[in-house]
Design an enzyme around this catalytic site. Structure first.
Site, PDB file in Angstrom:
ATOM      1  N   HIS A 195       0.875  -1.286  -0.100  1.00 14.80           N
ATOM      2  CA  HIS A 195       0.026   0.119  -0.180  1.00 14.80           C
ATOM      3  C   HIS A 195       0.681   1.230  -0.013  1.00 14.80           C
ATOM      4  O   HIS A 195       0.580   2.067  -0.920  1.00 14.80           O
ATOM      5  CB  HIS A 195      -0.876   0.090   1.234  1.00 14.80           C
ATOM      6  N   ASP A 241       6.915  20.809 -26.572  1.00 13.30           N
ATOM      7  CA  ASP A 241       6.947  19.566 -26.296  1.00 13.30           C
ATOM      8  C   ASP A 241       7.972  19.545 -25.193  1.00 13.30           C
ATOM      9  O   ASP A 241       8.833  20.337 -24.796  1.00 13.30           O
ATOM     10  CB  ASP A 241       7.242  18.631 -27.304  1.00 13.30           C
ATOM     11  N   TRP A 266       7.240  -0.029   4.118  1.00 13.34           N
ATOM     12  CA  TRP A 266       7.792   0.761   2.833  1.00 13.34           C
ATOM     13  C   TRP A 266       9.018   1.247   2.946  1.00 13.34           C
ATOM     14  O   TRP A 266       9.997   1.505   1.862  1.00 13.34           O
ATOM     15  CB  TRP A 266       6.796   1.875   2.242  1.00 13.34           C
ATOM     16  N   SER A 315      12.922   5.455 -13.837  1.00 13.90           N
ATOM     17  CA  SER A 315      12.096   6.110 -14.498  1.00 13.90           C
ATOM     18  C   SER A 315      11.845   7.605 -14.035  1.00 13.90           C
ATOM     19  O   SER A 315      11.739   8.505 -14.934  1.00 13.90           O
ATOM     20  CB  SER A 315      10.635   5.407 -14.239  1.00 13.90           C
ATOM     21  N   SER A 316      11.714   7.855 -12.762  1.00  9.27           N
ATOM     22  CA  SER A 316      11.573   9.265 -12.130  1.00  9.27           C
ATOM     23  C   SER A 316      12.868   9.932 -12.526  1.00  9.27           C
ATOM     24  O   SER A 316      12.628  11.111 -12.465  1.00  9.27           O
ATOM     25  CB  SER A 316      11.138   9.172 -10.639  1.00  9.27           C
ATOM     26  N   HIS A 339      13.048  11.721   3.671  1.00  7.52           N
ATOM     27  CA  HIS A 339      12.676  13.064   4.015  1.00  7.52           C
ATOM     28  C   HIS A 339      12.588  13.951   2.719  1.00  7.52           C
ATOM     29  O   HIS A 339      11.371  14.391   2.588  1.00  7.52           O
ATOM     30  CB  HIS A 339      13.288  13.785   4.996  1.00  7.52           C
ATOM     31  N   GLU A 390      12.118  12.856  -0.080  1.00 15.89           N
ATOM     32  CA  GLU A 390      10.891  12.190  -0.910  1.00 15.89           C
ATOM     33  C   GLU A 390       9.650  12.923  -0.342  1.00 15.89           C
ATOM     34  O   GLU A 390       8.818  12.961  -1.221  1.00 15.89           O
ATOM     35  CB  GLU A 390      11.158  10.792  -0.624  1.00 15.89           C
ATOM     36  N   TYR A 416       9.076  15.742   0.215  1.00 14.28           N
ATOM     37  CA  TYR A 416       8.957  17.096  -0.487  1.00 14.28           C
ATOM     38  C   TYR A 416       8.833  17.030  -1.865  1.00 14.28           C
ATOM     39  O   TYR A 416       8.031  17.567  -2.355  1.00 14.28           O
ATOM     40  CB  TYR A 416      10.046  17.849  -0.126  1.00 14.28           C
ATOM     41  N   SER A 454      -0.681  27.201  -5.294  1.00 14.91           N
ATOM     42  CA  SER A 454      -0.407  28.498  -5.719  1.00 14.91           C
ATOM     43  C   SER A 454      -0.867  28.949  -7.278  1.00 14.91           C
ATOM     44  O   SER A 454      -0.794  30.091  -7.464  1.00 14.91           O
ATOM     45  CB  SER A 454       1.175  28.665  -5.883  1.00 14.91           C
ATOM     46  N   HIS A 460      15.006  13.265  12.175  1.00 16.12           N
ATOM     47  CA  HIS A 460      13.805  13.102  13.029  1.00 16.12           C
ATOM     48  C   HIS A 460      12.963  11.823  12.699  1.00 16.12           C
ATOM     49  O   HIS A 460      12.178  11.621  13.819  1.00 16.12           O
ATOM     50  CB  HIS A 460      12.923  14.217  12.654  1.00 16.12           C
ATOM     51  N   HIS A 461      13.293  10.982  11.883  1.00 14.54           N
ATOM     52  CA  HIS A 461      12.829   9.661  11.951  1.00 14.54           C
ATOM     53  C   HIS A 461      13.440   8.577  12.640  1.00 14.54           C
ATOM     54  O   HIS A 461      12.922   7.503  12.762  1.00 14.54           O
ATOM     55  CB  HIS A 461      12.715   8.960  10.210  1.00 14.54           C
ATOM     56  N   THR A 465       7.313  26.899   5.298  1.00 16.05           N
ATOM     57  CA  THR A 465       5.964  26.386   5.124  1.00 16.05           C
ATOM     58  C   THR A 465       4.905  27.733   5.525  1.00 16.05           C
ATOM     59  O   THR A 465       3.873  27.481   4.708  1.00 16.05           O
ATOM     60  CB  THR A 465       5.701  25.054   5.815  1.00 16.05           C
ATOM     61  N   LYS A 497       4.359  30.123   3.043  1.00 14.80           N
ATOM     62  CA  LYS A 497       3.442  29.855   1.658  1.00 14.80           C
ATOM     63  C   LYS A 497       2.007  29.889   2.359  1.00 14.80           C
ATOM     64  O   LYS A 497       1.111  30.444   1.566  1.00 14.80           O
ATOM     65  CB  LYS A 497       3.649  28.405   1.459  1.00 14.80           C
ATOM     66  N   ARG A 554       1.508   1.145  15.001  1.00 19.90           N
ATOM     67  CA  ARG A 554       1.014   0.940  13.552  1.00 19.90           C
ATOM     68  C   ARG A 554       1.707  -0.561  13.322  1.00 19.90           C
ATOM     69  O   ARG A 554       2.282  -1.041  13.822  1.00 19.90           O
ATOM     70  CB  ARG A 554       1.646   1.995  12.756  1.00 19.90           C
TER      71      ARG A 554
HETATM   72 CU   LIG Z   1      11.231  13.463   7.607  1.00 20.51          CU
END
Ligand SMILES: [Cu+2]
Lengths: 186, 522
Positions: free
Chosen positions: B74, B103, B139, B166-167, B250, B252, B254, B265, B299-300, B325, B328, B447
């Site tokens: 998931h 293009d 994940w 790919s990305s 992290h 990622e 963003y 925006s 922080h993780h 943030t 924004k 979790r």
């Molecule tokens: Cu993080």
């Protein structure tokens, strides 16, 4: 219009692809960097055997601990292996006591501690003690039993000596019926 | 120029060949968006399996091993299969239109970037059916478990490799397009916000996806080729993996939210009928979020035994991100201030985004505090937090984008009544699903478990009911989009009177080839 063939685009592509490849390398470079960082800062040293350091050890004074051993109507010989110890408050100590069952039958007993002076009891922390459980000795058995303890660094200065006295009592109901000394009925 | 343009439409294959071989940015954008929707449904079905199992305490539908596999897939499918391809789809469709390019810079490469997604997703799905099942490690693919698991883990690693390639290719394409193909006169500080946020996101992708690819390659060689990067038995360190992973992980988060910021925006000014407040500060805020994002990964890992100094560093650095943030959010609100607001569906989703994303940001600040995180680490509070940022952030902004640009893509207006219903159903059921998970986490529910203690039963039941409502509401979205493709009121070139930008100067639906002659921006 095949804009992919524009040289400017190709140059940009080459730079960005090179950057991605370098970042793949940076992922691998994190491995030695991590080891160096840990070595320099002294963190997370895998495989280095370090003894834990006791920060509460009060090496400035020595408390004299005396051990005393008695039996109450039990056919046992009970004695401390060391009769006294000099101990720094905060220091983890281990000593042993010995019992010999002089009867030719199994006997069960339980030790009860007492302290002199009695106020010392709250500063004398037993981590592991044979007095925490019943002891059963087979006929003629000799047994050595550990006592692990710490003297609390908060022990008042004037208590220079603590006497720890154990008395073994026979455990009710587990007494082996015997005609002679009536120990089980006391 | 004109001769070439005419030449194009002649050799355009039809049927499936058109889609397989297309190098047209709009076709590829459409492919990305449909792929993303299919993956969204697949990841959603997995979420519903999870919520069905958690509806009541005890084990009802899934073995614990299966449950862990579903949780892992998931996460992987939603992040790499649904959210990221959705934003790449928007980028393909809109960036050339927004900057006046005919293009993307590399059409063939663009085609490749998309079609690589298919084998990657098939690898992930087939891993469910191999002996030992799919990767059941979450994940994040933490060792030691990821070094020990069965062949499903190898399939997952290869899938990650392909998704990464790919990305990265897609991002190189986007950066090249934005840097080299802008219309004359469009300076960097005139680029629309969506394109700006994507430019920064694309740099993040090429900076951190290779690191993730490296990390999973290390797992692969630990598993099969005798290296010991992470296996402690050979002198490796599993904590090292956490550092490498979150150095990617992290930034990622963003990657999946910055394009959403860009969309909001553009939507907010369009429906406030005012230019975006603080465009320059928006650009710099996005840049600083991206840069700061490289220094907060610890922080993780507050509970991994890191020294207090490091914990404090990561705590303050994380809290610092609240500043750009906040800039924004301030700018969005200032844009609405004294604007002529109307509340069409894109605007509703944008407002929903701002409201819910701010809540997710606040629970993120709570978790950033080391002392609090030690208590809440790996509880449902974390699950609630990142669903407020990923679902209410990325997904809501994607919905806003779809409704905003659907008239441009299809040439028809969507059904506004049904779309508003879709918004309200999504908004309500999202909160029913995830708000209660804060309470579960505060009460200590961990979790990634298929069964739980009885005191968590009520909130779990509410959350599961919300999840089924949320899932079913998305079928309405599918219906609205299909109806809009098939027909509906014809859309003007600029269906939103407050919208600004070059994309509204081409007709609706956007013809197959646009900006063959680049516009000149004053
Ligand atoms: Cu993080």
């Amino acid at each position: 219009m095949n804009i992919a063939l524009r040289p400017a685009n190709r140059r940009t592509f080459a730079k960005l692809a090179l950057f991605s490849a370098l970042m793949f390398g940076v992922g691998y470079a994190l491995v030695p960097l991590y080891s160096v960082f840990c070595a320099v800062t002294g963190l997370n040293q895998i495989g280095v055997d370090r003894q834990p350091v006791n920060l509460q050890l009060d090496t400035g004074r020595v408390v004299n601990i005396e051990f005393d051993a008695n039996v109450h109507h039990l056919p046992w010989k009970f004695r401390p292996v060391q009769t006294h110890l000099g101990v720094h408050p905060g220091e983890l100590m281990q000593t042993e006591f010995e019992i010999i069952n002089t009867r030719n039958e199994a006997v069960t007993g339980q030790a009860i501690p007492s302290y002199s002076p009695p106020e010392a009891a709250q500063y004398f922390k037993k981590i592991s003690c044979f007095c925490f459980s019943k002891q059963t000795l087979a006929a003629g058995q000799v047994q050595r039993m550990p006592l692990v303890f710490v003297v609390d660094p908060a022990l008042p200065k004037e208590m220079g000596t603590i006497t720890l006295s154990y008395t073994f009592f026979e455990v009710e109901g587990n007494a082996v019926a015997n005609s002679g000394d009536g120990a089980g009925k006391s | 120029m004109n001769a070439t343009a005419n030449g194009h439409s002649d050799h355009r294959p039809s049927g499936w060949r058109r889609w397989l071989t297309t190098t047209n940015h709009k076709d590829i954008g459409t492919l990305y968006l449909w792929f993303s929707f299919v993956m969204f449904m697949l990841g959603g079905i997995m979420a519903l399996l999870i919520r069905a199992e958690l509806f009541q305490p005890g084990l009802q539908f899934l073995e614990p091993e299966r449950f862990n596999q579903i949780v892992t897939l998931h996460g992987l499918i939603m992040v790499f299969g649904a959210i990221m391809p959705a934003f790449v789809g928007f980028a393909n469709w809109m960036i050339p239109l927004q900057i006046g390019a005919s293009d993307m810079a590399f059409g063939r490469l663009n085609n490749w970037s998309f079609w690589l997604l298919i084998p990657a997703s098939l690898l992930l799905i087939t891993s469910l059916f191999v002996p030992g099942g799919a990767a059941g490690v979450g994940w994040t693919l933490y060792p030691p478990l990821s070094v020990q698991m069965g062949i499903g883990m190898d399939l997952t690693i290869f899938a990650v490799h392909i998704l990464g390639i790919s990305s990265i290719l897609g991002s190189i394409n986007i950066i090249t397009t934005v840097l080299n193909l802008r219309a004359p006169g469009m300076t960097m500080m005139k680029i629309p916000m969506f394109t700006w946020t994507w430019l920064i996101t694309a740099f993040l992708v090429i900076a951190v996806m290779p690191v993730f690819a490296g990390a999973v390659t290390m797992i692969l060689t630990d598993r099969h080729f005798g290296t010991s990067f992470f296996s402690a038995a050979g002198g490796g360190d599993p904590i090292l993996y956490q550092h490498v992973f979150w150095f990617f992980g992290h930034p990622e988060v963003y990657i999946v939210i910055l394009p959403g910021f860009g969309i909001i925006s553009q939507v907010v000014p369009a429906f406030s009928r005012k230019p975006l407040f603080g465009y320059t500060s928006m650009v710099y805020a996005t840049g600083s979020i991206a840069i700061l994002g490289f220094f907060v990964w610890g922080h993780h890992m507050f509970t991994s035994g890191m020294p207090v100094t490091a914990q404090l560093f990561y705590m303050y650095a994380t809290m610092l991100i609240a500043v750009p943030t906040g800039v924004k959010v301030f700018n969005w609100i200032a844009t609405m201030w004294r604007g002529q607001l109307t509340f069409e569906t894109p605007m509703l989703f944008a407002l929903g985004f701002i409201f819910l994303f701010v809540m997710g940001g606040f629970s993120g600040l709570v978790l950033a505090m080391t002392a609090v995180d030690v208590q809440m680490h790996s509880t449902y509070y974390v699950v609630a937090h990142f669903h407020y940022t990923m679902v209410a952030g990325a997904l809501f902004s994607a919905f806003a984008a779809v409704y905003f640009w659907l008239p441009k893509w299809t040439g028809h207006m969507y059904d506004e009544k049904l779309a508003k219903l879709h918004f309200w159903l999504t908004m309500i059921f999202f909160n029913v699903t995830f708000f209660v998970q804060h309470f579960l986490g505060l009460a200590g529910m961990p979790r990634r478990i298929p069964d739980y203690a009885l005191q968590f039963a009520d909130f779990n039941m509410i959350s599961s009911i919300g999840a089924f409502g949320l899932g079913l509401s998305q079928l309405l979205f599918l219906y609205i989009v299909i109806v809009c493709i098939k027909g509906g009121a014809p859309a003007a070139a600029k269906p939103w009177d407050g919208a600004e930008g070059l994309e509204w100067e081409v007709p609706s639906p956007a013809p197959h080839h646009t900006w063959e002659v680049q516009p000149v921006v004053k």
